[in-house]
Write an enzyme that holds these catalytic residues in place. Structure first.
Site, short mmCIF file in Angstrom:
data_model
loop_
_atom_site.label_atom_id
_atom_site.label_comp_id
_atom_site.label_asym_id
_atom_site.label_seq_id
_atom_site.Cartn_x
_atom_site.Cartn_y
_atom_site.Cartn_z
N GLU A 46 -5.73 -21.00 -88.40
CA GLU A 46 -5.65 -22.30 -87.73
C GLU A 46 -5.14 -23.39 -88.66
O GLU A 46 -4.36 -24.26 -88.27
CB GLU A 46 -7.02 -22.69 -87.17
CG GLU A 46 -6.98 -23.77 -86.09
CD GLU A 46 -7.02 -25.20 -86.63
OE1 GLU A 46 -6.68 -26.12 -85.87
OE2 GLU A 46 -7.37 -25.41 -87.81
N GLU A 47 -5.57 -23.34 -89.91
CA GLU A 47 -5.18 -24.39 -90.87
C GLU A 47 -3.76 -24.18 -91.40
O GLU A 47 -3.30 -24.91 -92.28
CB GLU A 47 -6.18 -24.45 -92.04
CG GLU A 47 -7.63 -24.67 -91.64
CD GLU A 47 -7.89 -26.05 -91.03
OE1 GLU A 47 -6.94 -26.82 -90.84
OE2 GLU A 47 -9.07 -26.34 -90.75
N THR A 73 18.41 -44.36 -110.88
CA THR A 73 19.55 -45.07 -110.30
C THR A 73 20.46 -44.09 -109.58
O THR A 73 21.59 -43.87 -109.97
CB THR A 73 20.31 -45.81 -111.41
OG1 THR A 73 20.60 -44.88 -112.45
CG2 THR A 73 19.49 -46.94 -111.97
N ASP A 108 -14.10 -27.54 -81.98
CA ASP A 108 -13.30 -27.70 -83.21
C ASP A 108 -12.82 -29.14 -83.35
O ASP A 108 -11.78 -29.40 -83.94
CB ASP A 108 -12.11 -26.73 -83.20
CG ASP A 108 -11.36 -26.68 -84.53
OD1 ASP A 108 -11.96 -27.03 -85.56
OD2 ASP A 108 -10.18 -26.30 -84.53
N HIS A 131 -10.87 -31.48 -93.85
CA HIS A 131 -9.57 -31.52 -94.56
C HIS A 131 -9.63 -32.34 -95.84
O HIS A 131 -8.66 -32.34 -96.59
CB HIS A 131 -8.43 -32.05 -93.68
CG HIS A 131 -8.08 -31.14 -92.54
ND1 HIS A 131 -6.79 -31.01 -92.07
CD2 HIS A 131 -8.83 -30.31 -91.80
CE1 HIS A 131 -6.79 -30.15 -91.07
NE2 HIS A 131 -8.02 -29.71 -90.88
N ASP A 143 -10.85 -19.63 -90.81
CA ASP A 143 -10.16 -20.00 -92.06
C ASP A 143 -10.47 -21.46 -92.36
O ASP A 143 -10.96 -22.20 -91.49
CB ASP A 143 -8.66 -19.78 -91.95
CG ASP A 143 -8.00 -20.65 -90.89
OD1 ASP A 143 -8.59 -20.80 -89.78
OD2 ASP A 143 -6.92 -21.20 -91.14
N HIS A 149 -12.20 -21.07 -85.36
CA HIS A 149 -11.40 -20.47 -86.44
C HIS A 149 -12.25 -20.31 -87.69
O HIS A 149 -13.12 -21.14 -87.98
CB HIS A 149 -10.12 -21.24 -86.71
CG HIS A 149 -10.31 -22.63 -87.25
ND1 HIS A 149 -10.38 -22.89 -88.60
CD2 HIS A 149 -10.44 -23.83 -86.63
CE1 HIS A 149 -10.53 -24.19 -88.78
NE2 HIS A 149 -10.59 -24.79 -87.60
#
Lengths: 476, 476
Positions: free
Chosen positions: B166-167, B330, B195, B445, B100, B98
């Protein structure tokens, strides 16, 4: 001699439109304390009150509590201290209110512009701050004006304390109250706060008790950072697993607190106290309407009111650090912080509550056998408050309610906290009365906040009448 | 006859700088698929690949999967289908990657500009997409070029499938793979995906298994809107109490799933399989470094790897609808949605997993005796995947690793999912091999993503060598 109130009441009715216009002018100032950009509007609202008070001959001083914590360039708005009358022969009553409001945007779902008071056919006056708390604050000013116009002698010396940060934690207020207790407030013989609501919509109430709140955070941490649940699931002790198992030990689905020893701190219910709940004007249907559901714990009025007012409760509010957005994320959160709080009642000492909470959490933690790290901390606590409803301050208010509304008020407590109540009681040593103007359906803090015209106009009569009876009630 | 690879390897070394420059050009294109405003950059990256491939004589077709779901005006980027060679006498290998990348901003904490490939003294090449997945994608292109420059005949027909989403869930990809299985991909005899990552930093691995994932939401609701815990605490059955008690029944602190019958679905561990784990190059210290802590469930390598690869796990990810911000609020949340997922392994059929999850949650719910409403739903599921590591596709890759790195690779599985793996296997009916280029420390990532120069250059050799061995391996 019973107070002669007819002239005053008639004058209030005559001036109703003028009083509504005064409220409209106040609502038009978006004095939202939570939004720094709107701080000038909060200050403008203080200026408005100062001008109105001075025009009626009251003297006004301002206290500037300094910069807002965490906002080194933002001034806290002034606390308005007003005095109307200095007759040594009259009683002196201290009243409190706040002139800031909750945030409001039309796009939140308001049917009308939140800062344009809009009165519908049924006399519901919609606008942010109408009931919380601009209506009651103006109530005192309107009462002064109506006395002047009616030519009725004002029955007491009135001290006023109006703050502009109530909706953002009353920052700066406590120090001012403590400092002024022996100065500006030194003549005060009783305190009256009009910043809560009737239990229902028809019958006024006088409020003599509030629950306290002890708020805790429960932190479980392990990994150095969030992890992918595919890659690390099965290899790492997950903090979230530990946390939900700990939180599950705190309270059961019926609301019964599971912390050993905690329920034993509660003052026993006497038969006499139990009797009080029977006559209170409240229906389960009122609760269901407020909840928007019938998912109540109890099925009858008495148990419901006692569970709200005189028994503790534990709520789990949420978890910080875990995945909270819609959708799906395959994360193992590294550090999660559960938030829960206990509403406390007589005779639960906050320190003892903390001790039992920490002990129970520690014991449950040990049972888990986790190699993560756990920390339970008190985030903040405020004590419960109960006043004597037999004090002349309450009997004066009770007679005023009967005079204006033709019914005896319900004597109520509330489940929530109004911390300033306890601050005033402790700083002045005087009896504090909560005398609400608005009704249970006013939607304070929500969209479409309103104050009913009846509650406003009769409320102005009530505040004035209360001062007359307070002037005459025998000391108890 | 063993492949003659010396000329190819020498050429790769000669062209190392040129290959790094190609990676630098690719990293410079911020092809972030998650950010709609950067979609033109994703398309620019597709154009870059098309141009590079065509310059080497490959044919390229693009598939346009249409608009992005939920974004009616946003085109999904093209899926690049490439073919290099059409010799009926050669094997045909299909490779996937991929183009991207994950989002990256300097201010997230990157030491260098994430879109400017920066090589440090130790040969670490920092840049977004360097290892995930631009390095491996360019690896195939570099392998073609090095063969041409070295005058070495390319050993196979190469089919390429490079996607740009892909991401962001590989939107649109599955349909294209299924549609092209009998068309563009019809000659494919095996599939290779580069990958994923080595288990450590020194020893290459071949990956033959992935866990599946069944992701659930558990919704508990009651009141019509969020409530104030002071006013309503004690009167209403709180959804959050119910939810944490339910979540606490799913898994224990040691990671043992508590759902009756679920662990019995798992394929028994054979002695033969158990033996496999002993030789794998992995130390507990590697795990501790990845975790950033020593809070592991198991204390030895074998149990840890089995827990990650061949046993199921259950993670609780978070709660939607509760209070998740710092500080204290609360609130009694009216509707809370717990998210949890189960990583599945052979022989757990997803439908059976769902059935057991729903049955267990229902039974625990009944025990609570709550008058709230509960709903447990599957959000999404993907099946586990296990390939035969005895297939010629794997033995070819194994020989290539041994040739390039001088060691036999570890045969590994992974705890996470790479859904496209199963899609390719099911659509083409061919063996799928995961042949990673990067190492465990590449921080895909995360901030400071990198690819080591050694992994890139030796990885290019590895991809080429794999194709040579694949061309010669006997069908098993």
């Amino acid at each position: 001699m019973a107070p002669q109130l007819d002239g005053y009441f008639k004058q209030v009715d005559l001036m109703a439109d003028s009083f509504i216009n005064r409220l409209r002018s106040a609502v038009a100032i978006p004095s939202v304390s939570a939004v720094p950009d709107l701080r000038p509007k909060v200050v403008a609202m203080a200026d408005f009150l100062e001008k109105e008070l001075k025009a009626l001959g009251a003297s006004v001083e301002k206290r500037l509590p300094g910069k807002q914590p965490g906002h080194p360039s933002l001034d806290l708005p002034p606390i308005i201290l007003g005095r109307y009358g200095s007759d040594a022969k009259k009683r002196t009553i201290l009243v409190y209110g706040h002139y800031d409001v909750q945030p409001a945007l039309k796009e939140d779902g308001w049917a009308t512009d939140p800062f344009d008071l809009t009165v519908d056919e049924q006399g519901r006056m919609y606008g942010r701050g109408s009931t919380d708390d601009k209506g009651p604050v103006l109530g005192w000013i309107n009462a002064i004006e109506a006395h002047q116009k009616a030519g009725v002698d004002f029955p007491v010396n009135l001290l006023m304390c109006f703050e502009g940060m109530e909706e953002y934690g009353s920052e700066g207020l406590d120090d001012v109250i403590k400092a002024e207790a022996s100065k500006f407030f030194k003549d005060a013989e009783a305190v009256c706060i009009s910043d809560n609501y009737w239990l229902g919509t028809e019958k006024p109430c006088l409020t003599y008790g509030l629950r306290g709140c002890s708020y805790y955070s429960l932190t479980v941490s392990g990994p150095g950072q969030d992890l992918h649940s595919g890659v690390f699931g099965g290899t790492v002790t997950e903090p979230m697993t530990d946390l939900v198992r700990l939180l599950a030990t705190l309270v059961d689905s019926k609301g019964k607190i599971q912390i050993p020893g905690l329920n034993e701190l509660v003052a026993p219910l006497t038969d006499e106290e139990k009797e009080l709940y029977k006559d209170i004007s409240f229906e389960m249907s009122d609760l269901y309407q407020s909840l928007g559901s019938e998912t109540s714990i109890h099925s009858n009025k008495e148990d419901t009111l006692m569970a709200r007012w005189r028994f503790p409760t534990l709520s789990i509010h949420g978890i910080e650090g875990a995945y909270s957005a819609p959708g799906a994320k395959t994360v193992i959160p590294a550090k999660v912080i559960g938030k829960f709080s206990i509403r406390t009642v007589p005779n639960m000492e906050p320190d003892k509550v903390d001790e039992l909470v920490f002990k129970s959490v520690d014991a449950e933690w040990k049972k888990l056998g986790s190699n993560n790290t756990m920390k339970c901390e008190l985030q903040h606590s405020g004590n419960w408050w109960v006043a004597s409803p037999k004090h002349w301050n309450f009997s004066a208010a009770s007679k005023a309610v009967e005079k204006v509304f033709g019914v005896k008020p319900d004597f109520t407590r509330e489940g929530g906290s109004i911390p300033v109540t306890l601050t005033f009681e402790q700083a002045t040593g005087k009896n504090v009365l909560l005398l609400p103007m608005g009704s249970s359906t006013d939607a304070a803090h929500s969209i479409n906040e309103k104050l009913d015209k009846r509650n406003y106009i009769e409320g102005i009569k009530l505040l004035g009448a209360y001062l007359h009876y307070a002037a005459e009630e025998a000391q108890v």
